[in-house]
Design a protein around this motif. Structure first.
Motif, PDB file in Angstrom:
ATOM      1  N   ASN A  35       0.819  -1.212   0.000  1.00  0.00           N
ATOM      2  CA  ASN A  35       0.000   0.000   0.000  1.00  0.00           C
ATOM      3  C   ASN A  35       0.853   1.262   0.000  1.00  0.00           C
ATOM      4  O   ASN A  35       0.515   2.245  -0.650  1.00  0.00           O
ATOM      5  CB  ASN A  35      -0.993  -0.006   1.159  1.00  0.00           C
ATOM      6  CG  ASN A  35      -2.256  -0.774   0.832  1.00  0.00           C
ATOM      7  OD1 ASN A  35      -2.554  -1.038  -0.331  1.00  0.00           O
ATOM      8  ND2 ASN A  35      -2.997  -1.139   1.852  1.00  0.00           N
ATOM      9  N   THR A  36       1.972   1.231   0.679  1.00  0.00           N
ATOM     10  CA  THR A  36       2.884   2.376   0.664  1.00  0.00           C
ATOM     11  C   THR A  36       3.471   2.572  -0.727  1.00  0.00           C
ATOM     12  O   THR A  36       3.518   3.694  -1.240  1.00  0.00           O
ATOM     13  CB  THR A  36       4.005   2.196   1.703  1.00  0.00           C
ATOM     14  OG1 THR A  36       3.416   2.111   3.005  1.00  0.00           O
ATOM     15  CG2 THR A  36       4.990   3.349   1.661  1.00  0.00           C
ATOM     16  N   ALA A  37       3.909   1.474  -1.348  1.00  0.00           N
ATOM     17  CA  ALA A  37       4.487   1.566  -2.701  1.00  0.00           C
ATOM     18  C   ALA A  37       3.451   2.032  -3.714  1.00  0.00           C
ATOM     19  O   ALA A  37       3.766   2.838  -4.601  1.00  0.00           O
ATOM     20  CB  ALA A  37       5.063   0.208  -3.110  1.00  0.00           C
ATOM     21  N   ARG A  92       0.817   3.903  -3.089  1.00  0.00           N
ATOM     22  CA  ARG A  92       0.525   5.306  -2.800  1.00  0.00           C
ATOM     23  C   ARG A  92       1.655   6.219  -3.289  1.00  0.00           C
ATOM     24  O   ARG A  92       1.417   7.220  -3.941  1.00  0.00           O
ATOM     25  CB  ARG A  92       0.327   5.503  -1.297  1.00  0.00           C
ATOM     26  CG  ARG A  92      -0.017   6.950  -0.924  1.00  0.00           C
ATOM     27  CD  ARG A  92       0.085   7.196   0.564  1.00  0.00           C
ATOM     28  NE  ARG A  92       1.481   7.115   0.969  1.00  0.00           N
ATOM     29  CZ  ARG A  92       1.904   6.512   2.085  1.00  0.00           C
ATOM     30  NH1 ARG A  92       1.064   5.948   2.913  1.00  0.00           N
ATOM     31  NH2 ARG A  92       3.188   6.480   2.383  1.00  0.00           N
ATOM     32  N   ASP A  93       2.879   5.848  -2.991  1.00  0.00           N
ATOM     33  CA  ASP A  93       4.011   6.721  -3.303  1.00  0.00           C
ATOM     34  C   ASP A  93       4.446   6.637  -4.762  1.00  0.00           C
ATOM     35  O   ASP A  93       4.949   7.614  -5.304  1.00  0.00           O
ATOM     36  CB  ASP A  93       5.199   6.389  -2.398  1.00  0.00           C
ATOM     37  CG  ASP A  93       4.928   6.711  -0.938  1.00  0.00           C
ATOM     38  OD1 ASP A  93       3.927   7.394  -0.642  1.00  0.00           O
ATOM     39  OD2 ASP A  93       5.718   6.262  -0.087  1.00  0.00           O
ATOM     40  N   GLY A  94       4.266   5.460  -5.381  1.00  0.00           N
ATOM     41  CA  GLY A  94       4.737   5.271  -6.747  1.00  0.00           C
ATOM     42  C   GLY A  94       3.773   5.756  -7.812  1.00  0.00           C
ATOM     43  O   GLY A  94       4.165   6.067  -8.933  1.00  0.00           O
ATOM     44  N   GLY A  95       2.514   5.800  -7.495  1.00  0.00           N
ATOM     45  CA  GLY A  95       1.525   6.292  -8.424  1.00  0.00           C
ATOM     46  C   GLY A  95       1.102   5.328  -9.512  1.00  0.00           C
ATOM     47  O   GLY A  95       0.233   5.643 -10.299  1.00  0.00           O
ATOM     48  N   ARG A 147      -5.265   0.511  -4.032  1.00  0.00           N
ATOM     49  CA  ARG A 147      -4.715   0.014  -2.769  1.00  0.00           C
ATOM     50  C   ARG A 147      -5.462  -1.244  -2.361  1.00  0.00           C
ATOM     51  O   ARG A 147      -6.511  -1.565  -2.894  1.00  0.00           O
ATOM     52  CB  ARG A 147      -4.802   1.064  -1.671  1.00  0.00           C
ATOM     53  CG  ARG A 147      -6.207   1.415  -1.263  1.00  0.00           C
ATOM     54  CD  ARG A 147      -6.202   2.516  -0.221  1.00  0.00           C
ATOM     55  NE  ARG A 147      -7.537   2.958   0.075  1.00  0.00           N
ATOM     56  CZ  ARG A 147      -8.115   2.828   1.272  1.00  0.00           C
ATOM     57  NH1 ARG A 147      -7.460   2.294   2.269  1.00  0.00           N
ATOM     58  NH2 ARG A 147      -9.344   3.244   1.465  1.00  0.00           N
TER      59      ARG A 147
END
Length: 60
Positions: free
Chosen positions: A15-17, A19-22, A56
């Motif tokens: 979920n972090t990847a 969110r941050d990677g788009g 996500r």
């Protein structure tokens, strides 16, 4: 990067990847060389599924 052994940590990493990677889950897996079927099975086992609309993993 190897996938974390713990499914809850894997969920957080994904979920972090996302969110941050788009990018989408498919794009992330292709970029990292991860097996998308393995990932979705592991995350599904703890009650989450990928939402393309939200990009996500969400609780079922």
């Amino acid at each position: 990067m190897n996938l974390p052994a713990d499914n809850y940590i894997l969920l957080s990493v994904l979920n972090t990847a996302l969110r941050d990677g788009g990018g989408t889950l498919e794009e992330l897996c292709a970029e990292k060389g991860w097996d998308m079927a393995e990932i979705t099975a592991r995350i599904s086992a703890i009650g989450y599924e990928y939402s393309a609309e939200l990009n996500r993993f969400c609780g079922k």
